[in-house]
Design an enzyme around this catalytic site. Sequence first.
Site, mmCIF file in Angstrom:
data_model
loop_
_atom_site.group_PDB
_atom_site.id
_atom_site.type_symbol
_atom_site.label_atom_id
_atom_site.label_comp_id
_atom_site.label_asym_id
_atom_site.label_seq_id
_atom_site.Cartn_x
_atom_site.Cartn_y
_atom_site.Cartn_z
ATOM 1 N N HIS A 102 0.819 -1.158 -0.083
ATOM 2 C CA HIS A 102 0.049 -0.085 -0.161
ATOM 3 C C HIS A 102 0.839 1.456 -0.096
ATOM 4 O O HIS A 102 1.680 1.219 0.709
ATOM 5 C CB HIS A 102 -0.855 0.051 1.111
ATOM 6 C CG HIS A 102 -1.976 0.816 1.288
ATOM 7 N ND1 HIS A 102 -1.927 2.295 1.387
ATOM 8 C CD2 HIS A 102 -3.259 0.763 0.826
ATOM 9 C CE1 HIS A 102 -3.282 2.980 1.228
ATOM 10 N NE2 HIS A 102 -4.004 1.782 0.942
ATOM 11 N N GLY A 149 9.044 9.248 9.407
ATOM 12 C CA GLY A 149 8.315 9.674 7.862
ATOM 13 C C GLY A 149 7.246 10.837 8.163
ATOM 14 O O GLY A 149 7.343 11.452 9.373
ATOM 15 N N VAL A 157 13.005 12.109 11.565
ATOM 16 C CA VAL A 157 11.944 12.215 10.207
ATOM 17 C C VAL A 157 12.333 10.974 9.429
ATOM 18 O O VAL A 157 11.351 10.328 8.805
ATOM 19 C CB VAL A 157 12.140 13.530 9.244
ATOM 20 C CG1 VAL A 157 11.215 13.193 8.499
ATOM 21 C CG2 VAL A 157 11.857 14.535 10.207
ATOM 22 N N GLY A 170 5.761 21.375 10.717
ATOM 23 C CA GLY A 170 7.086 20.884 11.026
ATOM 24 C C GLY A 170 8.046 20.526 9.954
ATOM 25 O O GLY A 170 8.638 19.460 9.931
#
Length: 569
Positions: free
Chosen positions: A85, A178, A174, A166
């Site tokens: 996905h 993500g 990060v 952000g």
Amino acid sequence: MSHVKQIVECVPNFSEGRNLDVIKQITNEIEAVKGTKLLDVDPGEATNRTVVTFVGEPDVVVEAAFRAVKKAGQLIDMRQHHGAHPRMGATDVCPLIPVAGITLEECAALARKLAERIANEAGIPCYCYEAAAFTPERKNLAVCREGEYEALAEKLSTPGKQPDFGARPIDEQVARTGCTAVGARDFLIAVNYNLNTTSTRRANAIAFDVREKGRPKREGNPITGKPMKDENGKPIMIPGTLKGTKAIGWFIDEYGIAQVSMNITNINVAPLHVCFDEVCRCAQNRGIRVTGTEIVGLIPKRTLIDAGKYFLEKQHRSTGIPEQDIINIAIHSMGLDDLKPFNPREKVIEYLLEDAQNEGVNKLVDLTVKGFAHETSRESPAPGGGTISAYMGALGAALGTMVANLSSHKPGWDDQWEKFSQWADKGQELMTELLHLVDEDTEAFNRIMAAFGLPKKTEEDKAARSQAIQEATLYATQVPLHTMQASFRAFDICRAMAEEGNPNSVSDAGVGALAARAAVLGAGLNVKINAGSLKDHEVADKLIAEANELIQKANAEEQEILKIVESKL
């Protein structure tokens, strides 16, 4: 003091579908927030993604969503993630969905605040999508998620592609978490219409008749002809009749029938009952009958209430009947129990939340009439006069409503059904409000008792206890005043029914007025006794003055209504 709850649904998608321990740790965060109800956890191994559904009041849901997103960011490392996905974060998407008492716009405002909080407090950059989007193109999730996780390093440093909250060059955190897309969208209903055919082709034809996208326009033969295209090479479509819907036809082995399978993406534009009637109409045009409806998943209560009222109005019947009766009409009208029994307590979001919140709570309104009388007679001080006053008010409204319903269906009065139905609707609303106050009055008394039970060892203890007692006492004065105001509104219904209602039931309207007066005067006594304990004499005097005015008006109303009743006996 409205008793109509705002309810929001949240459906976060987490990028983990294989490690059940990780999923459990995330859902534990949701369940730890008091007032939430976890409805569904659906892990997918191939997609490596879990869809979680939970509901509650807005503040509670936003808090639970924040905690779950934060926890997912700590447990899921996107550098190791692979699945079928599309995804861009440990929490890929987190939409808020209005269920009851709240608009899509209000959910969008909540989503933006949530996104900002996730970015600031959890350090996870967020895009806002669908109704929460700041720009038209970002309404589309695919635009926000373009390039998926692998494109984030570039997007985070490219103006115009950066997250709404952000934004910063990619760093260790990060790279791990993500980005998350936080949004607001309408409630989606998944529904299948059962057909008395085994033909998938016929079912598909009906689906194409109704779905917003419609069917391709063809040269010559409308079924086998070559699809026509516009100047850009895109197929020319003949739109269907229902906006806000997607649909296909299929055959279900388990049931041995074909169905029209539909997603209603905008229940305000295409309510369930409108879709049902339109599928029935298009099926009939093709020699097919819809034998029933299968709702997949959960639905908001208003879906069934609106449907029940729609079918009652088509019959010129009063809609001012108990909620359960309206829902039964909806179930039978659309054949919701065609394939298997349909239990609203298991399919309606509000009922599931209500049952979860009331677990282990004994409510007075759930007692039998006999049980209620016995409970009142016991030596405990609650339920007392305030509770009984609220119940008398509810009975007064109920009697007025009964006369309205009898009048609505009286032979020879068919041209007046709508007028009496409107009175019955008002009566049902009032009854619901007063039944809520039955338990609210006892709760107010319990709050006073709890405040008196607070510690009083230190000066700070004594000050806090004294303030808590005053706050609880003020609340215990405002609740019976609310009962007085609501009970007073029952006179309007009883008067209208005494004047215009079915003459055979005029005495019932009179008894309704007597009950309403007793409710107003009884609740008034409670206002006065509780106001006497308030230290703020200005507030106390104002509450007592309002109570005295209502008592005076109630006495006058009762006398006038009884005169009308006596003149017709």
